[in-house]
Write a protein that holds these residues in place. Structure first.
Motif, PDB file in Angstrom:
ATOM      1  N   GLN A  54     -18.069  21.399 -14.966  1.00 20.08           N
ATOM      2  CA  GLN A  54     -16.461  21.856 -15.340  1.00 20.08           C
ATOM      3  C   GLN A  54     -16.239  22.407 -13.258  1.00 20.08           C
ATOM      4  N   SER A  55     -17.019  20.988 -12.389  1.00 17.40           N
ATOM      5  CA  SER A  55     -16.299  20.536 -11.267  1.00 17.40           C
ATOM      6  C   SER A  55     -15.747  19.759 -11.259  1.00 17.40           C
ATOM      7  N   ASN A  56     -14.615  19.438  -9.959  1.00 19.20           N
ATOM      8  CA  ASN A  56     -13.942  18.043  -9.435  1.00 19.20           C
ATOM      9  C   ASN A  56     -15.458  17.760  -8.525  1.00 19.20           C
ATOM     10  N   LEU A  57     -15.662  16.647  -8.483  1.00 18.64           N
ATOM     11  CA  LEU A  57     -16.584  15.939  -7.531  1.00 18.64           C
ATOM     12  C   LEU A  57     -16.057  15.162  -6.767  1.00 18.64           C
ATOM     13  N   VAL A  58     -16.344  14.570  -4.942  1.00 20.56           N
ATOM     14  CA  VAL A  58     -15.792  13.232  -4.105  1.00 20.56           C
ATOM     15  C   VAL A  58     -17.148  12.845  -4.688  1.00 20.56           C
ATOM     16  N   LEU A  59     -16.712  11.617  -4.180  1.00 22.30           N
ATOM     17  CA  LEU A  59     -18.012  10.024  -4.376  1.00 22.30           C
ATOM     18  C   LEU A  59     -17.744   9.543  -3.088  1.00 22.30           C
ATOM     19  N   TYR A  60     -19.624   9.612  -2.462  1.00 21.53           N
ATOM     20  CA  TYR A  60     -19.090   8.796  -0.672  1.00 21.53           C
ATOM     21  C   TYR A  60     -19.911   7.460  -0.290  1.00 21.53           C
ATOM     22  N   THR A  61     -19.266   6.709   0.102  1.00 22.52           N
ATOM     23  CA  THR A  61     -19.875   5.624   0.397  1.00 22.52           C
ATOM     24  C   THR A  61     -21.184   5.338   1.895  1.00 22.52           C
ATOM     25  N   ALA A  62     -21.317   6.557   1.697  1.00 23.69           N
ATOM     26  CA  ALA A  62     -21.711   6.913   3.135  1.00 23.69           C
ATOM     27  C   ALA A  62     -23.199   8.646   2.867  1.00 23.69           C
ATOM     28  N   PRO A  63     -23.745   8.357   3.474  1.00 20.20           N
ATOM     29  CA  PRO A  63     -25.183   9.151   2.906  1.00 20.20           C
ATOM     30  C   PRO A  63     -25.209  10.808   3.376  1.00 20.20           C
ATOM     31  N   ASP A  64     -24.068  10.867   4.476  1.00 23.39           N
ATOM     32  CA  ASP A  64     -23.382  12.129   4.814  1.00 23.39           C
ATOM     33  C   ASP A  64     -22.239  12.887   4.204  1.00 23.39           C
ATOM     34  N   CYS A  65     -21.877  12.137   3.037  1.00 23.99           N
ATOM     35  CA  CYS A  65     -20.445  12.858   2.210  1.00 23.99           C
ATOM     36  C   CYS A  65     -19.445  12.709   3.851  1.00 23.99           C
ATOM     37  N   THR A  66     -19.288  11.457   4.547  1.00 21.55           N
ATOM     38  CA  THR A  66     -18.297  11.209   5.391  1.00 21.55           C
ATOM     39  C   THR A  66     -17.433   9.906   4.907  1.00 21.55           C
ATOM     40  N   VAL A  90     -16.907  -5.602  -4.950  1.00 22.41           N
ATOM     41  CA  VAL A  90     -17.174  -5.857  -3.765  1.00 22.41           C
ATOM     42  C   VAL A  90     -17.009  -4.470  -2.341  1.00 22.41           C
ATOM     43  N   THR A  91     -17.096  -3.330  -3.289  1.00 23.42           N
ATOM     44  CA  THR A  91     -16.873  -2.211  -2.862  1.00 23.42           C
ATOM     45  C   THR A  91     -18.721  -1.563  -2.452  1.00 23.42           C
ATOM     46  N   SER A  92     -18.890  -0.821  -1.162  1.00 26.79           N
ATOM     47  CA  SER A  92     -20.477  -0.288  -1.249  1.00 26.79           C
ATOM     48  C   SER A  92     -20.997   0.259  -2.158  1.00 26.79           C
ATOM     49  N   PRO A  93     -21.830   0.868  -2.782  1.00 23.74           N
ATOM     50  CA  PRO A  93     -22.189   1.503  -3.794  1.00 23.74           C
ATOM     51  C   PRO A  93     -22.274   3.473  -3.331  1.00 23.74           C
ATOM     52  N   TRP A  94     -21.698   4.179  -4.146  1.00 22.22           N
ATOM     53  CA  TRP A  94     -21.940   5.692  -3.607  1.00 22.22           C
ATOM     54  C   TRP A  94     -22.806   6.091  -3.526  1.00 22.22           C
ATOM     55  N   LEU A  95     -23.080   6.751  -1.946  1.00 24.37           N
ATOM     56  CA  LEU A  95     -24.166   7.194  -1.649  1.00 24.37           C
ATOM     57  C   LEU A  95     -25.083   8.490  -1.480  1.00 24.37           C
ATOM     58  N   SER A  96     -23.899   9.990  -1.518  1.00 27.28           N
ATOM     59  CA  SER A  96     -23.333  10.696  -1.670  1.00 27.28           C
ATOM     60  C   SER A  96     -22.121  11.510  -2.375  1.00 27.28           C
ATOM     61  N   PHE A  97     -22.324  12.821  -2.917  1.00 20.81           N
ATOM     62  CA  PHE A  97     -21.224  13.668  -3.647  1.00 20.81           C
ATOM     63  C   PHE A  97     -21.076  15.170  -3.007  1.00 20.81           C
ATOM     64  N   ALA A  98     -19.834  15.619  -2.750  1.00 20.94           N
ATOM     65  CA  ALA A  98     -19.252  16.637  -2.623  1.00 20.94           C
ATOM     66  C   ALA A  98     -18.893  17.184  -3.791  1.00 20.94           C
ATOM     67  N   PHE A  99     -19.101  18.709  -4.002  1.00 16.39           N
ATOM     68  CA  PHE A  99     -17.521  19.034  -4.893  1.00 16.39           C
ATOM     69  C   PHE A  99     -17.216  19.385  -4.134  1.00 16.39           C
ATOM     70  N   ALA A 100     -15.635  19.205  -5.043  1.00 14.14           N
ATOM     71  CA  ALA A 100     -14.360  19.518  -4.490  1.00 14.14           C
ATOM     72  C   ALA A 100     -13.851  21.070  -3.580  1.00 14.14           C
ATOM     73  N   PRO A 101     -13.347  21.397  -3.293  1.00 15.26           N
ATOM     74  CA  PRO A 101     -13.134  22.661  -3.666  1.00 15.26           C
ATOM     75  C   PRO A 101     -11.996  23.392  -3.956  1.00 15.26           C
ATOM     76  N   GLU A 102     -12.141  23.878  -4.774  1.00 12.06           N
ATOM     77  CA  GLU A 102     -11.169  24.619  -5.316  1.00 12.06           C
ATOM     78  C   GLU A 102     -10.050  25.947  -5.183  1.00 12.06           C
TER      79      GLU A 102
END
Length: 111
Positions: free
Chosen positions: A66-78, A99-111
């Motif tokens: 029930q929350s939005n999230l952001v996917l990252y190609t770096a393991p530290d959410c950068t 052609v892109t790198s796989p997703w390595l991490s995610f964080a929940f987007a601020p609401e």
């Protein structure tokens, strides 16, 4: 006056429920990560704070929380040079282009 006491009790219970939901530290639902068709990880009710690292790179993420999230190609959410991030709405899924790198991490987007 029993009617007014019952009404007051119901209102109190409803307000308590709203307050507890607002203070929630976990995303209700699941984040499902796959590499191709192979399941890599399913997270149930993950904490909404901090960075979450996948055990390996994933190519597909389903946001069943029930929350939005952001996917990252770096393991530290950068977002490193040449890397990328992707915003994933509630109930959506994302497929990484080949052609892109796989997703390595995610964080929940601020609401």
């Amino acid at each position: 006056m029993p009617s007014s006491r019952s009404t007051a009790a119901l209102i109190g219970i409803a307000l308590l429920g709203i307050a507890l939901t607002a203070c929630q530290d976990q995303a209700s639902g699941q984040v499902v990560a796959r590499s191709g068709v192979r399941l890599v990880e399913t997270l149930s009710n993950p904490p909404i704070h901090g960075c979450h690292r996948f055990p390996e790179g994933v190519t597909h993420v389903e946001n069943q929380t029930q929350s939005n999230l952001v996917l990252y190609t770096a393991p530290d959410c950068t977002v490193p040079a040449g890397g990328q991030s992707n915003y994933l709405d509630i109930g959506q899924s994302d497929q990484v282009a080949s052609v892109t790198s796989p997703w390595l991490s995610f964080a929940f987007a601020p609401e």
